[in-house]
Scaffold this active site. Sequence first.
Site, PDB file in Angstrom:
ATOM      1  N   ASN A  91       0.884  -1.176   0.000  1.00 21.48           N
ATOM      2  CA  ASN A  91       0.000   0.000   0.000  1.00 21.48           C
ATOM      3  C   ASN A  91       0.917   1.221   0.000  1.00 21.48           C
ATOM      4  O   ASN A  91       1.462   1.584   1.040  1.00 21.48           O
ATOM      5  CB  ASN A  91      -0.894  -0.030   1.244  1.00 21.48           C
ATOM      6  CG  ASN A  91      -1.712   1.246   1.388  1.00 21.48           C
ATOM      7  OD1 ASN A  91      -1.773   2.067   0.462  1.00 21.48           O
ATOM      8  ND2 ASN A  91      -2.344   1.416   2.543  1.00 21.48           N
ATOM      9  N   TRP A  92       1.080   1.793  -1.181  1.00 18.67           N
ATOM     10  CA  TRP A  92       2.022   2.918  -1.297  1.00 18.67           C
ATOM     11  C   TRP A  92       1.506   4.183  -0.608  1.00 18.67           C
ATOM     12  O   TRP A  92       2.248   5.125  -0.414  1.00 18.67           O
ATOM     13  CB  TRP A  92       2.300   3.220  -2.777  1.00 18.67           C
ATOM     14  CG  TRP A  92       3.134   2.199  -3.489  1.00 18.67           C
ATOM     15  CD1 TRP A  92       3.621   1.031  -2.980  1.00 18.67           C
ATOM     16  CD2 TRP A  92       3.585   2.251  -4.855  1.00 18.67           C
ATOM     17  NE1 TRP A  92       4.338   0.352  -3.948  1.00 18.67           N
ATOM     18  CE2 TRP A  92       4.324   1.083  -5.101  1.00 18.67           C
ATOM     19  CE3 TRP A  92       3.418   3.162  -5.893  1.00 18.67           C
ATOM     20  CZ2 TRP A  92       4.922   0.805  -6.335  1.00 18.67           C
ATOM     21  CZ3 TRP A  92       3.993   2.901  -7.127  1.00 18.67           C
ATOM     22  CH2 TRP A  92       4.742   1.732  -7.345  1.00 18.67           C
ATOM     23  N   LYS A  93       0.215   4.203  -0.316  1.00 12.27           N
ATOM     24  CA  LYS A  93      -0.412   5.422   0.246  1.00 12.27           C
ATOM     25  C   LYS A  93      -0.121   6.602  -0.673  1.00 12.27           C
ATOM     26  O   LYS A  93       0.022   6.425  -1.878  1.00 12.27           O
ATOM     27  CB  LYS A  93       0.050   5.652   1.682  1.00 12.27           C
ATOM     28  CG  LYS A  93      -0.141   4.401   2.554  1.00 12.27           C
ATOM     29  CD  LYS A  93      -0.055   4.649   4.023  1.00 12.27           C
ATOM     30  CE  LYS A  93      -0.280   3.343   4.770  1.00 12.27           C
ATOM     31  NZ  LYS A  93      -0.372   3.508   6.204  1.00 12.27           N
ATOM     32  N   HIS A  97      -9.755   1.651   4.451  1.00  4.47           N
ATOM     33  CA  HIS A  97      -8.512   1.818   5.197  1.00  4.47           C
ATOM     34  C   HIS A  97      -8.757   2.775   6.362  1.00  4.47           C
ATOM     35  O   HIS A  97      -9.527   3.722   6.239  1.00  4.47           O
ATOM     36  CB  HIS A  97      -7.406   2.357   4.270  1.00  4.47           C
ATOM     37  CG  HIS A  97      -6.058   2.292   4.927  1.00  4.47           C
ATOM     38  ND1 HIS A  97      -5.650   3.234   5.850  1.00  4.47           N
ATOM     39  CD2 HIS A  97      -5.060   1.378   4.838  1.00  4.47           C
ATOM     40  CE1 HIS A  97      -4.441   2.890   6.278  1.00  4.47           C
ATOM     41  NE2 HIS A  97      -4.061   1.777   5.697  1.00  4.47           N
ATOM     42  N   GLU A 150      -7.172   5.135   7.478  1.00  3.29           N
ATOM     43  CA  GLU A 150      -6.926   6.553   7.182  1.00  3.29           C
ATOM     44  C   GLU A 150      -8.135   7.172   6.491  1.00  3.29           C
ATOM     45  O   GLU A 150      -8.432   8.354   6.678  1.00  3.29           O
ATOM     46  CB  GLU A 150      -5.639   6.683   6.353  1.00  3.29           C
ATOM     47  CG  GLU A 150      -4.406   6.426   7.216  1.00  3.29           C
ATOM     48  CD  GLU A 150      -3.222   5.798   6.498  1.00  3.29           C
ATOM     49  OE1 GLU A 150      -3.160   5.845   5.262  1.00  3.29           O
ATOM     50  OE2 GLU A 150      -2.354   5.240   7.203  1.00  3.29           O
ATOM     51  N   GLU A 153      -5.981  -4.598  10.389  1.00  2.58           N
ATOM     52  CA  GLU A 153      -4.944  -3.597  10.625  1.00  2.58           C
ATOM     53  C   GLU A 153      -5.259  -2.832  11.907  1.00  2.58           C
ATOM     54  O   GLU A 153      -6.046  -1.870  11.883  1.00  2.58           O
ATOM     55  CB  GLU A 153      -4.877  -2.607   9.457  1.00  2.58           C
ATOM     56  CG  GLU A 153      -4.550  -3.241   8.129  1.00  2.58           C
ATOM     57  CD  GLU A 153      -3.891  -2.243   7.178  1.00  2.58           C
ATOM     58  OE1 GLU A 153      -2.799  -2.545   6.669  1.00  2.58           O
ATOM     59  OE2 GLU A 153      -4.449  -1.154   6.968  1.00  2.58           O
ATOM     60  N   GLY A 194       1.974   2.424  10.747  1.00  4.87           N
ATOM     61  CA  GLY A 194       2.957   3.492  10.591  1.00  4.87           C
ATOM     62  C   GLY A 194       3.634   3.905  11.882  1.00  4.87           C
ATOM     63  O   GLY A 194       4.319   4.925  11.948  1.00  4.87           O
ATOM     64  N   SER A 207       2.745  -1.998  10.420  1.00  4.08           N
ATOM     65  CA  SER A 207       4.172  -2.109  10.703  1.00  4.08           C
ATOM     66  C   SER A 207       4.737  -3.507  10.448  1.00  4.08           C
ATOM     67  O   SER A 207       5.671  -3.936  11.135  1.00  4.08           O
ATOM     68  CB  SER A 207       4.497  -1.631  12.130  1.00  4.08           C
ATOM     69  OG  SER A 207       4.163  -0.262  12.274  1.00  4.08           O
ATOM     70  N   GLY A 234       2.568  -1.124   4.285  1.00  8.59           N
ATOM     71  CA  GLY A 234       2.691   0.295   3.949  1.00  8.59           C
ATOM     72  C   GLY A 234       4.148   0.682   3.759  1.00  8.59           C
ATOM     73  O   GLY A 234       4.747   0.458   2.702  1.00  8.59           O
TER      74      GLY A 234
HETATM   75  P1  PGA Z   1       2.398   0.345   7.619  1.00  7.73           P
HETATM   76  O1  PGA Z   1       0.971   0.580   6.917  1.00  7.73           O
HETATM   77  O2  PGA Z   1       2.929  -0.952   7.112  1.00  7.73           O
HETATM   78  O3  PGA Z   1       3.226   1.532   7.211  1.00  7.73           O
HETATM   79  O4  PGA Z   1       2.132   0.315   9.093  1.00  7.73           O
HETATM   80  C1  PGA Z   1       0.097  -0.473   6.660  1.00  7.73           C
HETATM   81  C2  PGA Z   1      -1.182   0.066   6.098  1.00  7.73           C
HETATM   82  O5  PGA Z   1      -1.635   1.122   6.569  1.00  7.73           O
HETATM   83  O6  PGA Z   1      -1.788  -0.521   5.160  1.00  7.73           O
END
Ligand code: PGA
Length: 255
Positions: free
Chosen positions: A11-13, A101, A103, A172, A178, A216, A237
């Site tokens: 997931n490049w965000k 997600h 976010e 998640e 993150g 993470s 991510g």
């Molecule tokens: P992260 O993000 O691996 O940077 O914790 C995962 C995600 O939000 O899909």
Amino acid sequence: MKIMKKLIAGNWKMNGSLAANQTLLQELIEGFPLQPACAVAVCVPAPYLAQFRALVQALPGLSAIDLGAQDVSAQVSGAFTGETSAAMLKEFDCRYAIVGHSERRQYHFETDALVADKAKAALAAGITPIVCIGETLAEREAGRTEEVVKRQLAAVIHTNGHCISEIVVAYEPVWAIGTGKTATPEEAQAVHAVLRAQLKAATDHSDRVKILYGGSMNAANAASLLSQADIDGGLIGGASLKSKDFLTIIAAASA
Ligand code: PGA
């Protein structure tokens, strides 16, 4: 007994650029296992879907990696400024679309019902929704983890009925995203087992549903998380932006 390939999805965000994406994808192809025993996807920002497709022409090895989007509209078409429909994603041969997600739930106030509708729109277009669910730190500390994830998944099951075996679930925990704080393999497995049981009650084909862990996951902890009975892959991510780390996670999922 489950016989399914694990799925490692990046997931490049909101990261990347034309130049950086090309470098990253080139490095991934160079280090890519010849016969990976897992499925691999990258979920890129919408403007880069076309770049990925164009690069597949130039770098045939890239066809080993599936393309995904990070969101999809619940609507089919029309006056929905800023949104991208499932049919549009399909034109770029997206195999996956992340929905719900944390976010998007947090910053765009997406509700369980909207996330369920987005999953439905994706499925109707032949795109596999990667449905994200997970509790916040406050919810975990209040002992509400199970209640929260079950409520989030129940909404998607309710709206998608018999299609539910076609989704991918990503557990998640919000506090792990993150932050560098990962759920321990045992903590993650405990939640995955709850979700597996919920899916089992909803469909005869629950063994087909992949339940990914995200939050993470990195090169150092992937193997122990992925060795758990009900962890069928990862949604990655930060570590998906570094080719070496992403390749290490792919290798861990292929072991
Ligand atoms: P992260 O993000 O691996 O940077 O914790 C995962 C995600 O939000 O899909």
